[in-house]
Design a protein around this motif. Structure first.
Motif, PDB file in Angstrom:
ATOM      1  N   GLY A 132     -56.261  31.880  20.620  1.00 49.76           N
ATOM      2  CA  GLY A 132     -56.847  31.733  19.299  1.00 49.76           C
ATOM      3  C   GLY A 132     -58.276  32.225  19.207  1.00 49.76           C
ATOM      4  O   GLY A 132     -58.831  32.334  18.112  1.00 49.76           O
ATOM      5  N   LYS A 133     -58.895  32.543  20.353  1.00 50.11           N
ATOM      6  CA  LYS A 133     -60.277  33.025  20.366  1.00 50.11           C
ATOM      7  C   LYS A 133     -60.369  34.547  20.350  1.00 50.11           C
ATOM      8  O   LYS A 133     -61.460  35.108  20.390  1.00 50.11           O
ATOM      9  N   ILE A 134     -59.224  35.209  20.314  1.00 53.97           N
ATOM     10  CA  ILE A 134     -59.208  36.669  20.341  1.00 53.97           C
ATOM     11  C   ILE A 134     -59.370  37.226  18.926  1.00 53.97           C
ATOM     12  O   ILE A 134     -58.643  36.835  18.008  1.00 53.97           O
ATOM     13  N   GLY A 135     -60.327  38.155  18.764  1.00 54.79           N
ATOM     14  CA  GLY A 135     -60.528  38.805  17.481  1.00 54.79           C
ATOM     15  C   GLY A 135     -61.209  37.917  16.460  1.00 54.79           C
ATOM     16  O   GLY A 135     -61.507  36.746  16.707  1.00 54.79           O
ATOM     17  N   LEU A 136     -61.454  38.468  15.277  1.00 52.18           N
ATOM     18  CA  LEU A 136     -62.084  37.702  14.203  1.00 52.18           C
ATOM     19  C   LEU A 136     -61.077  36.834  13.472  1.00 52.18           C
ATOM     20  O   LEU A 136     -61.396  35.728  13.043  1.00 52.18           O
ATOM     21  N   ALA A 137     -59.848  37.312  13.338  1.00 50.28           N
ATOM     22  CA  ALA A 137     -58.835  36.585  12.575  1.00 50.28           C
ATOM     23  C   ALA A 137     -58.258  35.411  13.341  1.00 50.28           C
ATOM     24  O   ALA A 137     -57.915  34.386  12.755  1.00 50.28           O
ATOM     25  N   GLY A 138     -58.124  35.526  14.676  1.00 48.85           N
ATOM     26  CA  GLY A 138     -57.488  34.467  15.448  1.00 48.85           C
ATOM     27  C   GLY A 138     -56.022  34.338  15.081  1.00 48.85           C
ATOM     28  O   GLY A 138     -55.373  35.311  14.692  1.00 48.85           O
ATOM     29  N   ILE A 139     -55.494  33.123  15.182  1.00 41.66           N
ATOM     30  CA  ILE A 139     -54.077  32.874  14.922  1.00 41.66           C
ATOM     31  C   ILE A 139     -53.933  31.907  13.749  1.00 41.66           C
ATOM     32  O   ILE A 139     -54.501  30.822  13.746  1.00 41.66           O
ATOM     33  N   ASP A 140     -53.166  32.327  12.759  1.00 42.84           N
ATOM     34  CA  ASP A 140     -52.840  31.491  11.600  1.00 42.84           C
ATOM     35  C   ASP A 140     -51.330  31.526  11.448  1.00 42.84           C
ATOM     36  O   ASP A 140     -50.791  32.224  10.591  1.00 42.84           O
TER      37      ASP A 140
ATOM     38  N   VAL B 268     -56.076  29.252   6.824  1.00 42.35           N
ATOM     39  CA  VAL B 268     -56.994  28.568   7.729  1.00 42.35           C
ATOM     40  C   VAL B 268     -56.480  28.749   9.154  1.00 42.35           C
ATOM     41  O   VAL B 268     -55.312  28.461   9.429  1.00 42.35           O
ATOM     42  N   ARG B 269     -57.332  29.234  10.031  1.00 42.54           N
ATOM     43  CA  ARG B 269     -56.939  29.458  11.421  1.00 42.54           C
ATOM     44  C   ARG B 269     -56.391  28.180  12.046  1.00 42.54           C
ATOM     45  O   ARG B 269     -56.880  27.094  11.759  1.00 42.54           O
ATOM     46  N   ASP B 270     -55.368  28.310  12.890  1.00 41.31           N
ATOM     47  CA  ASP B 270     -54.676  27.130  13.423  1.00 41.31           C
ATOM     48  C   ASP B 270     -55.619  26.168  14.141  1.00 41.31           C
ATOM     49  O   ASP B 270     -55.543  24.949  13.950  1.00 41.31           O
ATOM     50  N   ASP B 271     -56.503  26.697  14.996  1.00 51.08           N
ATOM     51  CA  ASP B 271     -57.394  25.797  15.740  1.00 51.08           C
ATOM     52  C   ASP B 271     -58.365  25.085  14.807  1.00 51.08           C
ATOM     53  O   ASP B 271     -58.694  23.913  15.014  1.00 51.08           O
ATOM     54  N   VAL B 272     -58.796  25.764  13.743  1.00 50.56           N
ATOM     55  CA  VAL B 272     -59.702  25.140  12.776  1.00 50.56           C
ATOM     56  C   VAL B 272     -58.953  24.114  11.934  1.00 50.56           C
ATOM     57  O   VAL B 272     -59.481  23.035  11.638  1.00 50.56           O
ATOM     58  N   GLN B 273     -57.724  24.434  11.563  1.00 47.31           N
ATOM     59  CA  GLN B 273     -56.911  23.503  10.764  1.00 47.31           C
ATOM     60  C   GLN B 273     -56.703  22.191  11.509  1.00 47.31           C
ATOM     61  O   GLN B 273     -56.835  21.102  10.930  1.00 47.31           O
ATOM     62  N   ARG B 274     -56.384  22.288  12.792  1.00 54.41           N
ATOM     63  CA  ARG B 274     -56.187  21.085  13.599  1.00 54.41           C
ATOM     64  C   ARG B 274     -57.511  20.322  13.767  1.00 54.41           C
ATOM     65  O   ARG B 274     -57.538  19.092  13.761  1.00 54.41           O
ATOM     66  N   PHE B 275     -58.619  21.065  13.899  1.00 59.77           N
ATOM     67  CA  PHE B 275     -59.928  20.427  14.072  1.00 59.77           C
ATOM     68  C   PHE B 275     -60.345  19.681  12.809  1.00 59.77           C
ATOM     69  O   PHE B 275     -60.903  18.584  12.884  1.00 59.77           O
ATOM     70  N   ILE B 276     -60.072  20.272  11.637  1.00 57.72           N
ATOM     71  CA  ILE B 276     -60.385  19.596  10.374  1.00 57.72           C
ATOM     72  C   ILE B 276     -59.597  18.290  10.271  1.00 57.72           C
ATOM     73  O   ILE B 276     -60.138  17.246   9.908  1.00 57.72           O
ATOM     74  N   ALA B 277     -58.296  18.362  10.600  1.00 57.44           N
ATOM     75  CA  ALA B 277     -57.456  17.165  10.519  1.00 57.44           C
ATOM     76  C   ALA B 277     -57.959  16.076  11.460  1.00 57.44           C
ATOM     77  O   ALA B 277     -57.941  14.893  11.122  1.00 57.44           O
TER      78      ALA B 277
END
Length: 316
Positions: A178-186, A192-201
């Motif tokens: 998920g840290k690769i590139g600007l877009a990451g993984i969604d 919302v990027r998956d790692d950020v979505q989980r972090f918000i929750a």
């Protein structure tokens, strides 16, 4: 009173669309990664020896089960619509059937002879109001039995807070990829990027939904800007949306803005969590030099997608 601010000042406050009514997907408990809630069981089991006879009148397709990672495969029985707090599945509405010290989730479809209580998703918990009118949260125990505790205890006790919390429709953790590139993984394509979505929750797990919603909206726009960081025209075109989401955040958090500002700063640190993403953010900020923004005063209207006038550049 209207105030003219430089965008730098406005972004300082912010640097510091996931509607729950439409969210669908498995409910994933935070303490049991890879498990979700399902309406009914995959395979018949010899239940006569383990269940009271009166419970057998509830067909296995009408009970709520926790399923493990090997079974949690996005099957339709694992899909839930959060409809104004109530959880609706393909077989019916999720309800609580209290049984001694346990609660058995059942799928209610029409009237039943046995008294049940609607289960809602509130502040990240599966809750119901019993006969005494008190709100209780469900705590996973085994495949279909749950324990229960008062909602206040589930929110205040460190042990119960973890055990009782469920992510709603969370994508899997992307890990280092998920840290690769600007877009990451969604993976769920919600913006919302998956790692950020989980972090918000996780960060807002004990906060009301209306506090978390504008954060997701802000991140959604900033993620889009991040992806197009080196396209000035695209970034500036997204600025009205970014400001509208920010104004909505101000509206919902003004009662305790300092605390929510700190929480959002943690989310933003997660959003720009690599050197390339930090570099791209600096590039985005460079486009705003000389721009002025007026404080609209009435922030609430921007929560309803009220358009923001395009900020102007001052003459130099």
């Amino acid at each position: 009173m209207d105030m003219r601010h430089t965008l730098g000042l406005l972004l300082f406050f912010s640097s510091i669309y996931l509607s729950s009514a439409a969210a669908q997907g498995p409910l994933e408990p935070v303490t049991m990664p890879g498990q979700c809630l399902q309406a009914g069981a995959f395979k018949p089991k010899k239940q006569a020896d383990t269940l009271p006879k009166w419970l057998l009148q509830w067909h296995r397709a009408r009970r709520g089960y926790i399923v493990t990672l090997t079974d949690c495969d996005q099957h339709r029985q694992q899909e839930w619509i959060n409809d104004d707090g109530s959880l609706i599945g393909m077989e019916g509405e999720l309800a609580a059937l209290p049984f001694k010290q346990h609660v058995i989730p059942v799928i209610k479809k029409g009237r039943t002879l046995i008294k049940t209580f609607p289960i809602q998703w509130l502040q990240g918990r599966l809750v119901y109001k019993g006969r005494d009118g008190q709100t209780r949260c469900l705590i996973p125990k085994n495949r279909f039995h749950f324990e229960h505790a008062l909602l206040e205890d589930c929110l205040q006790s460190p042990d119960l807070r973890e055990k009782s919390h469920w992510y709603y429709a969370m994508p899997p953790s992307p890990g280092e990829e998920g840290k690769i590139g600007l877009a990451g993984i969604d993976s769920d394509q919600d913006g919302v990027r998956d790692d950020v979505q989980r972090f918000i929750a996780s960060t807002f797990q004990d906060e009301p939904t209306e506090k978390m919603m504008p954060v997701s909206k802000m991140v959604m726009v900033r993620q889009e800007q991040l992806i197009h960081a080196y396209d000035k025209e695209k970034v500036l075109a997204l600025l009205p949306q970014a400001l509208a989401s920010q104004y909505c955040f101000f509206h919902h958090t003004q009662d305790d803005f300092s605390r929510y500002r700190v929480l959002y700063k943690r989310v933003e640190a997660k959003l720009y969590n690599t050197y390339d993403r930090l570099k791209a953010r600096n590039k985005i900020n460079s486009y705003y030099g000389g721009m002025i923004v007026e404080d609209p005063g009435d922030y609430e209207k921007y929560c309803n997608q009220e358009p923001v006038n395009t900020p102007q550049f001052e003459d130099r």
